[in-house]
Design a protein around this motif. Structure first.
Motif, mmCIF file in Angstrom:
data_model
loop_
_atom_site.group_PDB
_atom_site.id
_atom_site.type_symbol
_atom_site.label_atom_id
_atom_site.label_comp_id
_atom_site.label_asym_id
_atom_site.label_seq_id
_atom_site.Cartn_x
_atom_site.Cartn_y
_atom_site.Cartn_z
ATOM 1 N N ILE A 6 -27.026 17.455 -1.200
ATOM 2 C CA ILE A 6 -27.386 17.904 -2.541
ATOM 3 C C ILE A 6 -26.606 19.159 -2.880
ATOM 4 C CG2 ILE A 6 -29.260 18.735 -4.008
ATOM 5 C CD1 ILE A 6 -31.167 17.077 -2.299
ATOM 6 N N GLU A 7 -25.835 19.057 -3.932
ATOM 7 C CA GLU A 7 -25.060 20.203 -4.369
ATOM 8 C C GLU A 7 -25.952 21.115 -5.210
ATOM 9 O OE1 GLU A 7 -21.039 20.930 -6.944
ATOM 10 O OE2 GLU A 7 -21.131 19.186 -5.605
ATOM 11 N N ASN A 8 -26.035 22.366 -4.840
ATOM 12 C CA ASN A 8 -26.810 23.377 -5.558
ATOM 13 C C ASN A 8 -28.281 22.997 -5.761
ATOM 14 O OD1 ASN A 8 -24.424 24.944 -5.899
ATOM 15 N ND2 ASN A 8 -23.873 23.648 -7.640
ATOM 16 N N PRO A 9 -29.018 22.787 -4.675
ATOM 17 C CA PRO A 9 -30.427 22.396 -4.819
ATOM 18 C C PRO A 9 -31.268 23.443 -5.535
ATOM 19 C CG PRO A 9 -29.942 22.977 -2.549
ATOM 20 C CD PRO A 9 -28.635 22.948 -3.283
ATOM 21 N N GLY A 10 -30.868 24.700 -5.501
ATOM 22 C CA GLY A 10 -31.617 25.746 -6.178
ATOM 23 C C GLY A 10 -31.549 25.641 -7.691
ATOM 24 N N LEU A 87 -33.605 25.191 7.327
ATOM 25 C CA LEU A 87 -34.682 25.914 6.651
ATOM 26 C C LEU A 87 -34.851 27.318 7.210
ATOM 27 C CD1 LEU A 87 -37.501 23.208 6.297
ATOM 28 C CD2 LEU A 87 -35.961 24.068 4.516
ATOM 29 N N LEU A 88 -34.883 27.420 8.523
ATOM 30 C CA LEU A 88 -35.073 28.737 9.147
ATOM 31 C C LEU A 88 -33.898 29.672 8.863
ATOM 32 C CD1 LEU A 88 -36.660 27.570 12.517
ATOM 33 C CD2 LEU A 88 -37.813 28.744 10.623
ATOM 34 N N MET A 89 -32.688 29.137 8.876
ATOM 35 C CA MET A 89 -31.521 29.968 8.553
ATOM 36 C C MET A 89 -31.560 30.402 7.084
ATOM 37 S SD MET A 89 -29.915 30.565 11.275
ATOM 38 C CE MET A 89 -28.456 31.304 10.586
ATOM 39 N N GLY A 90 -31.999 29.507 6.215
ATOM 40 C CA GLY A 90 -32.134 29.856 4.801
ATOM 41 C C GLY A 90 -33.165 30.945 4.585
ATOM 42 N N MET A 91 -34.254 30.889 5.353
ATOM 43 C CA MET A 91 -35.264 31.938 5.264
ATOM 44 C C MET A 91 -34.699 33.262 5.754
ATOM 45 S SD MET A 91 -38.708 29.899 6.462
ATOM 46 C CE MET A 91 -39.758 31.366 6.354
ATOM 47 N N THR A 92 -33.915 33.222 6.801
ATOM 48 C CA THR A 92 -33.299 34.441 7.331
ATOM 49 C C THR A 92 -32.312 35.024 6.331
ATOM 50 O OG1 THR A 92 -33.552 33.644 9.595
ATOM 51 C CG2 THR A 92 -31.929 35.380 9.239
ATOM 52 N N PHE A 135 -37.052 25.997 -2.993
ATOM 53 C CA PHE A 135 -37.385 27.415 -3.141
ATOM 54 C C PHE A 135 -36.424 28.291 -2.346
ATOM 55 C CE2 PHE A 135 -39.360 31.415 -2.095
ATOM 56 C CZ PHE A 135 -39.727 31.863 -3.363
ATOM 57 N N ILE A 136 -36.139 27.904 -1.115
ATOM 58 C CA ILE A 136 -35.225 28.695 -0.282
ATOM 59 C C ILE A 136 -33.834 28.727 -0.906
ATOM 60 C CG2 ILE A 136 -34.040 28.791 1.956
ATOM 61 C CD1 ILE A 136 -36.668 27.722 3.202
ATOM 62 N N ALA A 137 -33.350 27.592 -1.380
ATOM 63 C CA ALA A 137 -32.017 27.542 -1.999
ATOM 64 C C ALA A 137 -31.977 28.385 -3.264
ATOM 65 C CB ALA A 137 -31.646 26.102 -2.309
ATOM 66 N N ASP A 138 -33.033 28.302 -4.081
ATOM 67 C CA ASP A 138 -33.108 29.086 -5.305
ATOM 68 C C ASP A 138 -33.130 30.577 -4.985
ATOM 69 O OD1 ASP A 138 -33.462 29.437 -8.194
ATOM 70 O OD2 ASP A 138 -35.515 30.032 -7.681
ATOM 71 N N ARG A 139 -33.904 30.951 -4.005
ATOM 72 C CA ARG A 139 -34.006 32.356 -3.591
ATOM 73 C C ARG A 139 -32.642 32.861 -3.114
ATOM 74 N NH1 ARG A 139 -38.459 36.104 -1.949
ATOM 75 N NH2 ARG A 139 -37.419 37.594 -0.622
ATOM 76 N N ASN A 140 -31.951 32.056 -2.324
ATOM 77 C CA ASN A 140 -30.650 32.470 -1.807
ATOM 78 C C ASN A 140 -29.584 32.507 -2.895
ATOM 79 O OD1 ASN A 140 -31.504 32.983 0.796
ATOM 80 N ND2 ASN A 140 -31.142 30.891 1.461
ATOM 81 N N ASP A 141 -29.733 31.665 -3.923
ATOM 82 C CA ASP A 141 -28.791 31.680 -5.060
ATOM 83 C C ASP A 141 -28.939 32.958 -5.869
ATOM 84 O OD1 ASP A 141 -27.830 29.214 -4.340
ATOM 85 O OD2 ASP A 141 -28.880 28.109 -5.935
#
Length: 143
Positions: A6-10, A87-92, A135-141
């Motif tokens: 998925i490209e740009n899930p956020g 997921l864990l890396m995205g949270m980090t 949520f993680i992707a959106d937060r990281n974006d």
């Protein structure tokens, strides 16, 4: 493979992310065949046929990984490890703790239950995974 297709899930809604997972699963079932997916997984024919038809049956992350593993993807356990690691890396990366994540997604899951699901100690539905991944992707974006 559930997170890298998925490209740009956020930039999507959680529902759109979930729909893309289902489309990926449907493609796998179409290429492998319903009979072979049923034989290789613990899923019943009705569930596999509904996936093939683009419907959204209640599937766990483990079910989805099992379907993908029948195709050209790595084995189910490898997929699950990679998804959880992602997921864990995205949270980090997003400096995101489990309490913030649990209170920020549209779910009744508490922090403890969510942590167990992310770590693989409790089953996570594909829909729950879509919420968390989005949520993680959106937060990281945003960072």
């Amino acid at each position: 493979m559930l997170y890298d297709e998925i490209e740009n899930p956020g930039e999507l809604t959680p529902e759109e992310v979930h729909a893309q997972y289902v489309a990926e699963l449907a493609e796998t079932v179409e290429s492998v065949g319903v009979d072979d997916v049923v034989a290789a997984t613990e899923l019943d024919r009705e569930t596999v046929e509904s996936v093939a038809n683009g419907e959204k049956p209640e599937l766990t992350l483990e079910d989805a990984a099992g379907i993908l593993a029948t195709g050209d993807a790595p084995p189910k356990d490898t997929i699950l490890l990679e998804v959880r690691d992602h997921l864990l890396m995205g949270m980090t990366t997003g400096v995101l703790d489990i309490d913030t994540l649990a209170s920020s997604i549209d779910s009744d899951l508490g922090a403890r239950a969510l942590q167990q699901k992310i770590e693989g100690r409790a089953p996570m539905t594909l829909e729950e995974y879509a919420l968390v991944h989005h949520f993680i992707a959106d937060r990281n974006d945003r960072d």
